[in-house]
Design a protein around this motif. Structure first.
Motif, PDB file in Angstrom:
ATOM      1  N   MET A  46       6.251 -16.877  -3.597  1.00 41.09           N
ATOM      2  CA  MET A  46       6.094 -15.642  -4.309  1.00 41.09           C
ATOM      3  C   MET A  46       6.466 -14.565  -3.312  1.00 41.09           C
ATOM      4  N   VAL A  47       7.184 -13.787  -3.482  1.00 39.68           N
ATOM      5  CA  VAL A  47       7.553 -12.654  -2.756  1.00 39.68           C
ATOM      6  C   VAL A  47       7.863 -11.374  -3.515  1.00 39.68           C
ATOM      7  N   ARG A  48       7.370  -9.967  -2.679  1.00 34.81           N
ATOM      8  CA  ARG A  48       7.440  -8.840  -3.374  1.00 34.81           C
ATOM      9  C   ARG A  48       8.330  -8.114  -2.506  1.00 34.81           C
ATOM     10  N   SER A  49       8.865  -6.783  -2.823  1.00 36.73           N
ATOM     11  CA  SER A  49       9.651  -5.992  -2.171  1.00 36.73           C
ATOM     12  C   SER A  49       9.050  -5.532  -0.781  1.00 36.73           C
ATOM     13  N   ILE A  50       7.653  -5.446  -0.937  1.00 34.33           N
ATOM     14  CA  ILE A  50       6.809  -4.980   0.380  1.00 34.33           C
ATOM     15  C   ILE A  50       6.851  -6.119   1.441  1.00 34.33           C
ATOM     16  N   ASP A  51       6.859  -7.393   0.856  1.00 36.01           N
ATOM     17  CA  ASP A  51       6.777  -8.512   1.764  1.00 36.01           C
ATOM     18  C   ASP A  51       8.275  -8.543   2.615  1.00 36.01           C
ATOM     19  N   ILE A  52       9.304  -8.011   2.154  1.00 35.86           N
ATOM     20  CA  ILE A  52      10.562  -8.185   2.649  1.00 35.86           C
ATOM     21  C   ILE A  52      10.608  -6.911   3.686  1.00 35.86           C
ATOM     22  N   VAL A  53       9.997  -5.994   3.152  1.00 35.28           N
ATOM     23  CA  VAL A  53       9.753  -4.637   4.081  1.00 35.28           C
ATOM     24  C   VAL A  53       9.261  -5.212   5.545  1.00 35.28           C
ATOM     25  N   HIS A  54       8.097  -5.829   5.353  1.00 29.27           N
ATOM     26  CA  HIS A  54       7.038  -6.396   6.378  1.00 29.27           C
ATOM     27  C   HIS A  54       7.844  -7.484   7.209  1.00 29.27           C
ATOM     28  N   ASP A  55       8.450  -8.429   6.610  1.00 26.00           N
ATOM     29  CA  ASP A  55       8.605  -9.770   7.174  1.00 26.00           C
ATOM     30  C   ASP A  55      10.057  -9.537   7.946  1.00 26.00           C
ATOM     31  N   LEU A  56      11.054  -8.580   7.395  1.00 25.78           N
ATOM     32  CA  LEU A  56      12.437  -8.521   7.849  1.00 25.78           C
ATOM     33  C   LEU A  56      12.327  -7.196   8.431  1.00 25.78           C
ATOM     34  N   GLY A  57      11.503  -6.153   8.296  1.00 22.82           N
ATOM     35  CA  GLY A  57      11.340  -4.910   9.224  1.00 22.82           C
ATOM     36  C   GLY A  57      12.629  -4.043   8.661  1.00 22.82           C
ATOM     37  N   PHE A  58      12.952  -4.236   7.117  1.00 28.19           N
ATOM     38  CA  PHE A  58      13.615  -2.718   6.618  1.00 28.19           C
ATOM     39  C   PHE A  58      12.930  -1.734   6.049  1.00 28.19           C
ATOM     40  N   SER A  59      13.417  -0.775   6.073  1.00 30.58           N
ATOM     41  CA  SER A  59      12.741   0.413   5.421  1.00 30.58           C
ATOM     42  C   SER A  59      12.542   0.168   4.026  1.00 30.58           C
ATOM     43  N   LYS A  60      11.365   0.783   3.467  1.00 31.22           N
ATOM     44  CA  LYS A  60      10.986   0.709   1.978  1.00 31.22           C
ATOM     45  C   LYS A  60      12.253   1.096   0.997  1.00 31.22           C
ATOM     46  N   PRO A  61      12.919   2.339   1.467  1.00 31.26           N
ATOM     47  CA  PRO A  61      13.925   2.808   0.632  1.00 31.26           C
ATOM     48  C   PRO A  61      14.895   1.720   0.609  1.00 31.26           C
ATOM     49  N   SER A  62      15.304   1.279   1.669  1.00 30.69           N
ATOM     50  CA  SER A  62      16.466   0.409   1.769  1.00 30.69           C
ATOM     51  C   SER A  62      16.232  -0.784   0.912  1.00 30.69           C
ATOM     52  N   VAL A  63      15.156  -1.511   1.020  1.00 31.60           N
ATOM     53  CA  VAL A  63      14.618  -2.566   0.240  1.00 31.60           C
ATOM     54  C   VAL A  63      14.788  -2.090  -1.266  1.00 31.60           C
ATOM     55  N   SER A  64      14.101  -0.866  -1.530  1.00 31.02           N
ATOM     56  CA  SER A  64      14.160  -0.573  -3.034  1.00 31.02           C
ATOM     57  C   SER A  64      15.459  -0.358  -3.622  1.00 31.02           C
ATOM     58  N   ILE A  65      16.492   0.032  -2.877  1.00 31.74           N
ATOM     59  CA  ILE A  65      17.674   0.164  -3.295  1.00 31.74           C
ATOM     60  C   ILE A  65      18.378  -1.074  -3.509  1.00 31.74           C
ATOM     61  N   ALA A  66      18.171  -1.796  -2.574  1.00 38.07           N
ATOM     62  CA  ALA A  66      18.707  -3.392  -2.730  1.00 38.07           C
ATOM     63  C   ALA A  66      18.152  -4.010  -3.956  1.00 38.07           C
ATOM     64  N   MET A  67      16.871  -4.079  -4.053  1.00 34.29           N
ATOM     65  CA  MET A  67      16.361  -4.772  -5.160  1.00 34.29           C
ATOM     66  C   MET A  67      16.859  -4.115  -6.503  1.00 34.29           C
ATOM     67  N   ARG A  68      17.093  -2.694  -6.717  1.00 39.70           N
ATOM     68  CA  ARG A  68      17.600  -2.193  -7.811  1.00 39.70           C
ATOM     69  C   ARG A  68      18.821  -2.953  -8.040  1.00 39.70           C
ATOM     70  N   ASN A  69      19.502  -2.748  -7.202  1.00 41.39           N
ATOM     71  CA  ASN A  69      20.996  -3.202  -7.331  1.00 41.39           C
ATOM     72  C   ASN A  69      21.162  -4.665  -7.844  1.00 41.39           C
ATOM     73  N   LEU A  70      20.192  -5.299  -7.083  1.00 44.20           N
ATOM     74  CA  LEU A  70      20.107  -6.856  -7.255  1.00 44.20           C
ATOM     75  C   LEU A  70      19.746  -7.062  -8.687  1.00 44.20           C
ATOM     76  N   ARG A  71      18.645  -6.447  -9.376  1.00 42.52           N
ATOM     77  CA  ARG A  71      18.121  -6.570 -10.585  1.00 42.52           C
ATOM     78  C   ARG A  71      19.102  -5.902 -11.569  1.00 42.52           C
ATOM     79  N   GLU A  72      19.946  -4.994 -11.360  1.00 44.27           N
ATOM     80  CA  GLU A  72      20.704  -4.376 -12.284  1.00 44.27           C
ATOM     81  C   GLU A  72      21.995  -5.135 -12.444  1.00 44.27           C
TER      82      GLU A  72
END
Length: 101
Positions: A1-27
């Motif tokens: 189980m993973v959340r966007s915030i886990d990606i931010v912490h584990d991979l070191g990406f910024s919250k806005p970058s992950v948020s945009i990527a997740m939105r694109n993947l979801r859409e």
């Protein structure tokens, strides 16, 4: 189980970058997120993930056979697997399988 915030912490990406990527993947129908923010791969996302993982495994094996250490081979495969053209990957794959026979 993973959340966007886990990606931010584990991979070191910024919250806005992950948020945009997740939105694109979801859409695009690759992922689904529940009310608690947990991410689930949808069938199209699973298909892409499996293709990339298959590339990763084969490229790692090829690099190891070239004499690269397993750790470096895996790290380099991560760098290559997403950007390699289908044509080039298929040629590497065919060559690798011919050599194994």
């Amino acid at each position: 189980m993973v959340r966007s915030i886990d990606i931010v912490h584990d991979l070191g990406f910024s919250k806005p970058s992950v948020s945009i990527a997740m939105r694109n993947l979801r859409e695009n129908g690759y992922i689904q997120m529940d009310d608690d923010g947990y991410i689930t791969l949808m069938p199209p996302g699973e298909e892409i993930a499996q293709r990339i993982y298959d590339r990763h495994k084969l490229l790692t094996q090829v690099f190891i056979q070239l004499g690269v250490s397993p750790e470096t081979a895996a790290a380099d495969a991560c760098k290559v697997e997403h950007n390699l053209s289908d044509e080039t990957f298929e040629k590497i794959k065919a060559s690798f399988h011919r050599r194994k026979k």
